[in-house]
Motif scaffolding. Sequence first.
Motif, short mmCIF file in Angstrom:
data_model
loop_
_atom_site.label_atom_id
_atom_site.label_comp_id
_atom_site.label_asym_id
_atom_site.label_seq_id
_atom_site.Cartn_x
_atom_site.Cartn_y
_atom_site.Cartn_z
N CYS A 107 43.64 -64.40 28.75
CA CYS A 107 44.00 -64.50 27.34
C CYS A 107 43.78 -65.91 26.80
O CYS A 107 43.24 -66.10 25.70
N TRP A 108 44.19 -66.92 27.57
CA TRP A 108 44.02 -68.31 27.12
C TRP A 108 42.53 -68.68 27.02
O TRP A 108 42.11 -69.34 26.05
N SER B 140 40.99 -66.99 24.01
CA SER B 140 41.44 -67.63 22.78
C SER B 140 40.62 -68.88 22.49
O SER B 140 40.17 -69.10 21.35
N TYR B 141 40.40 -69.70 23.54
CA TYR B 141 39.58 -70.90 23.38
C TYR B 141 38.13 -70.54 23.04
O TYR B 141 37.51 -71.15 22.15
N LEU C 41 37.63 -69.51 19.42
CA LEU C 41 37.59 -70.66 18.52
C LEU C 41 36.27 -71.41 18.62
O LEU C 41 35.70 -71.85 17.61
N ALA D 188 41.19 -66.69 16.54
CA ALA D 188 41.71 -67.56 17.60
C ALA D 188 43.18 -67.89 17.36
O ALA D 188 43.96 -67.96 18.33
N ALA D 189 43.57 -68.11 16.11
CA ALA D 189 44.98 -68.41 15.82
C ALA D 189 45.88 -67.26 16.27
O ALA D 189 46.93 -67.48 16.88
N ARG E 50 45.13 -65.02 18.59
CA ARG E 50 45.09 -64.89 20.04
C ARG E 50 45.85 -66.01 20.75
O ARG E 50 46.47 -65.78 21.78
N PHE E 51 45.80 -67.22 20.19
CA PHE E 51 46.60 -68.30 20.78
C PHE E 51 48.09 -67.98 20.67
O PHE E 51 48.87 -68.25 21.59
N SER F 32 48.81 -65.33 23.24
CA SER F 32 48.76 -65.93 24.58
C SER F 32 50.03 -66.70 24.88
O SER F 32 50.55 -66.66 26.01
N ALA F 33 50.54 -67.42 23.88
CA ALA F 33 51.80 -68.16 24.07
C ALA F 33 52.95 -67.20 24.32
O ALA F 33 53.81 -67.46 25.19
#
Length: 230
Positions: free
Chosen positions: A133-134, A137-138, A141, A153-154, A156-157, A160-161
């Motif tokens: 997931c991390w 996300s990167y 972006l 990306a926002a 997904r980040f 992920s958090a």
Amino acid sequence: MWTFSAWALLPPVYSVLTAAGLWAVYFLAVSEERIAPLGSKYSRSNGSFYPPYISIAGNFPPTSCIFRFVIAVLRYLQLRPTMDKQWLNVGSLVAFSVGCFGMTLVGNFQLFVEEPMHNFGTLLTFGLGTLFCWVQSYVTLRVNLRNEGRKAAALRFLLSACITLCMILYFSLMAQGLHVRAAQGQWALVMFFLAFLATFAIEFRHSRFQVVCTEGPAASGASRYPLDEL
């Protein structure tokens, strides 16, 4: 006539059906008094109930990992022409593939029969799934497909958090013997992860996938089979 690729339906449909199946199994287990409800206070002295972990309510169906793997492969193929750092794309696919293998261990090795192997599969599934997931996300972006990368990306980040926080809470609460709280974290983790997979519909709606078949060096051409038509 649809204006988007039919493959966009795969991630959300898979996530919704998987979530519905897990909750159906949970409510069935609660009604049969095999597990304690998520909002109750579990006590070891009550032998008629087990803590409401997903593995106890109903194991992950081993075949469900196939659809997750298909989503990951399609994502890999989508990013391959656009990424300058292919090791991220390949590493993400490998991590997710090993996580899917962990899910088969969870589904095939029952908690009360092969607990060490079952727990190892859980660690692979959650640990490598979180890493996937991390990384995605990167990558979202960085690649910025159709100028939608920042918004996707926002989201997904954020997911992920949430997944990472739930995983930390799950393992820490389980180590403290707070089983209902740990189970709540586990259920939240799985739901957030399914929501993350569903977000791939954002990019899949722009893509068409094909299978290319060749007959060797002497062949005059290649046969292409659009997956949308298979």
